[in-house]
Design a protein around this motif. Structure first.
Motif, mmCIF file in Angstrom:
data_model
loop_
_atom_site.group_PDB
_atom_site.id
_atom_site.type_symbol
_atom_site.label_atom_id
_atom_site.label_comp_id
_atom_site.label_asym_id
_atom_site.label_seq_id
_atom_site.Cartn_x
_atom_site.Cartn_y
_atom_site.Cartn_z
ATOM 1 N N ARG A 71 0.732 -1.139 0.140
ATOM 2 C CA ARG A 71 0.137 -0.227 -0.269
ATOM 3 C C ARG A 71 0.853 1.114 -0.103
ATOM 4 O O ARG A 71 1.704 1.357 0.755
ATOM 5 C CB ARG A 71 -0.761 0.189 1.388
ATOM 6 N N ASP A 72 0.725 1.967 -0.764
ATOM 7 C CA ASP A 72 1.489 3.466 -0.722
ATOM 8 C C ASP A 72 0.787 4.444 0.105
ATOM 9 O O ASP A 72 -0.209 4.997 0.055
ATOM 10 C CB ASP A 72 1.251 4.045 -2.199
ATOM 11 N N ALA A 73 1.889 4.686 1.079
ATOM 12 C CA ALA A 73 1.168 5.490 2.361
ATOM 13 C C ALA A 73 1.088 7.133 1.862
ATOM 14 O O ALA A 73 0.449 7.766 2.290
ATOM 15 C CB ALA A 73 2.139 5.493 3.296
ATOM 16 N N ALA A 74 1.690 7.250 0.812
ATOM 17 C CA ALA A 74 1.458 8.655 -0.058
ATOM 18 C C ALA A 74 -0.085 8.922 -0.523
ATOM 19 O O ALA A 74 -0.453 10.021 -0.472
ATOM 20 C CB ALA A 74 2.545 9.015 -0.976
ATOM 21 N N VAL A 75 -0.491 7.677 -0.903
ATOM 22 C CA VAL A 75 -1.815 7.761 -1.604
ATOM 23 C C VAL A 75 -2.727 7.365 -0.504
ATOM 24 O O VAL A 75 -4.142 7.898 -0.661
ATOM 25 C CB VAL A 75 -1.847 6.886 -2.722
ATOM 26 N N ASP A 76 -2.555 6.434 0.214
ATOM 27 C CA ASP A 76 -3.598 5.890 0.987
ATOM 28 C C ASP A 76 -3.286 5.660 2.295
ATOM 29 O O ASP A 76 -2.800 4.774 3.032
ATOM 30 C CB ASP A 76 -4.239 4.580 0.613
ATOM 31 N N PRO A 77 -2.939 6.731 3.207
ATOM 32 C CA PRO A 77 -2.392 6.690 4.324
ATOM 33 C C PRO A 77 -3.172 6.190 5.721
ATOM 34 O O PRO A 77 -4.512 6.296 5.606
ATOM 35 C CB PRO A 77 -1.891 8.364 4.785
ATOM 36 N N HIS A 78 -2.647 5.696 6.719
ATOM 37 C CA HIS A 78 -3.207 5.037 7.823
ATOM 38 C C HIS A 78 -2.847 5.755 8.968
ATOM 39 O O HIS A 78 -1.498 5.864 9.044
ATOM 40 C CB HIS A 78 -3.255 3.492 7.819
ATOM 41 N N PRO A 79 -3.339 5.921 10.164
ATOM 42 C CA PRO A 79 -3.061 6.589 11.144
ATOM 43 C C PRO A 79 -1.695 6.073 11.805
ATOM 44 O O PRO A 79 -0.895 6.602 12.444
ATOM 45 C CB PRO A 79 -4.237 6.450 12.277
ATOM 46 N N GLY A 80 -1.584 4.670 11.687
ATOM 47 C CA GLY A 80 -0.345 4.005 12.307
ATOM 48 C C GLY A 80 0.764 4.042 11.512
ATOM 49 O O GLY A 80 1.683 3.021 11.825
ATOM 50 N N ASP A 81 0.897 4.691 10.430
ATOM 51 C CA ASP A 81 2.046 4.389 9.535
ATOM 52 C C ASP A 81 3.261 4.990 9.917
ATOM 53 O O ASP A 81 3.213 6.134 10.658
ATOM 54 C CB ASP A 81 1.594 5.271 7.981
ATOM 55 N N PHE A 82 4.368 4.358 9.969
ATOM 56 C CA PHE A 82 5.447 4.858 10.501
ATOM 57 C C PHE A 82 6.189 5.762 9.202
ATOM 58 O O PHE A 82 6.436 5.267 8.300
ATOM 59 C CB PHE A 82 6.514 3.746 10.699
ATOM 60 N N ALA A 91 -2.679 15.791 -0.671
ATOM 61 C CA ALA A 91 -2.086 16.560 -1.933
ATOM 62 C C ALA A 91 -1.837 15.418 -2.802
ATOM 63 O O ALA A 91 -1.954 14.212 -2.527
ATOM 64 C CB ALA A 91 -0.964 17.317 -1.406
ATOM 65 N N ASP A 92 -1.649 16.042 -4.023
ATOM 66 C CA ASP A 92 -1.349 15.094 -5.081
ATOM 67 C C ASP A 92 -0.248 14.248 -4.777
ATOM 68 O O ASP A 92 0.797 14.984 -4.370
ATOM 69 C CB ASP A 92 -1.139 16.028 -6.525
ATOM 70 N N PRO A 93 -0.021 12.932 -4.719
ATOM 71 C CA PRO A 93 0.861 12.383 -4.139
ATOM 72 C C PRO A 93 2.201 12.293 -5.099
ATOM 73 O O PRO A 93 3.406 12.069 -4.693
ATOM 74 C CB PRO A 93 0.591 10.745 -4.284
ATOM 75 N N HIS A 94 2.232 12.809 -6.411
ATOM 76 C CA HIS A 94 3.254 13.095 -7.093
ATOM 77 C C HIS A 94 3.698 14.295 -7.194
ATOM 78 O O HIS A 94 4.510 15.117 -7.870
ATOM 79 C CB HIS A 94 2.771 12.711 -8.617
ATOM 80 N N SER A 95 3.112 15.466 -6.405
ATOM 81 C CA SER A 95 3.527 16.744 -6.118
ATOM 82 C C SER A 95 4.611 16.868 -5.213
ATOM 83 O O SER A 95 4.954 16.155 -4.515
ATOM 84 C CB SER A 95 2.468 17.679 -6.271
#
Length: 117
Positions: A71-82, A91-95
């Motif tokens: 899962r790409d944390a820049a596109v689909d972040p979860h609260p527990g992501d390190f 924002a646009d994940p490619h910006s």
């Protein structure tokens, strides 16, 4: 060996063999092998081409998960992501607005490149 091209008007080269009006002669085993596999007639012997495999419709292929799903944390972040990127999901994940940086480091600010790199 006499080689006859599938196109009777072919005048060109295959390797070091010159075809004129779809016909050539050679002893070169590489050219003979290539022509045999490409459907040319060798010494008046027609080589039957095997039927190719039927194309696969990707809608009929079952997808099997191997390993851990990513899962790409820049596109689909979860609260527990390190160390998820800043502005992830906002924002646009490619910006340049979604960047990964360590806490406490100065912000990453895009700057123009020098003229001579």
């Amino acid at each position: 060996m006499k080689i006859t091209a599938p196109n009777p008007t072919y005048s060109g080269r295959i390797g070091d063999v010159q075809f004129r009006n779809g016909v050539a002669s050679t002893d070169n085993p590489a050219v003979i092998s290539y022509c045999r596999g490409a459907g040319y007639t060798i010494d008046d012997e027609v080589v039957e081409q095997p039927a190719g495999a039927a194309p696969v419709d990707s809608r009929d292929v079952e997808c099997i998960q191997l390993g851990t799903p990513l899962r790409d944390a820049a596109v689909d972040p979860h609260p527990g992501d390190f160390k998820a990127p800043t502005n992830a999901g906002a924002a646009d994940p490619h910006s340049p607005h979604v960047v990964s940086a360590r806490p406490g480091w100065p912000p990453i600010i895009p700057a123009p490149l020098p003229a001579s790199v």
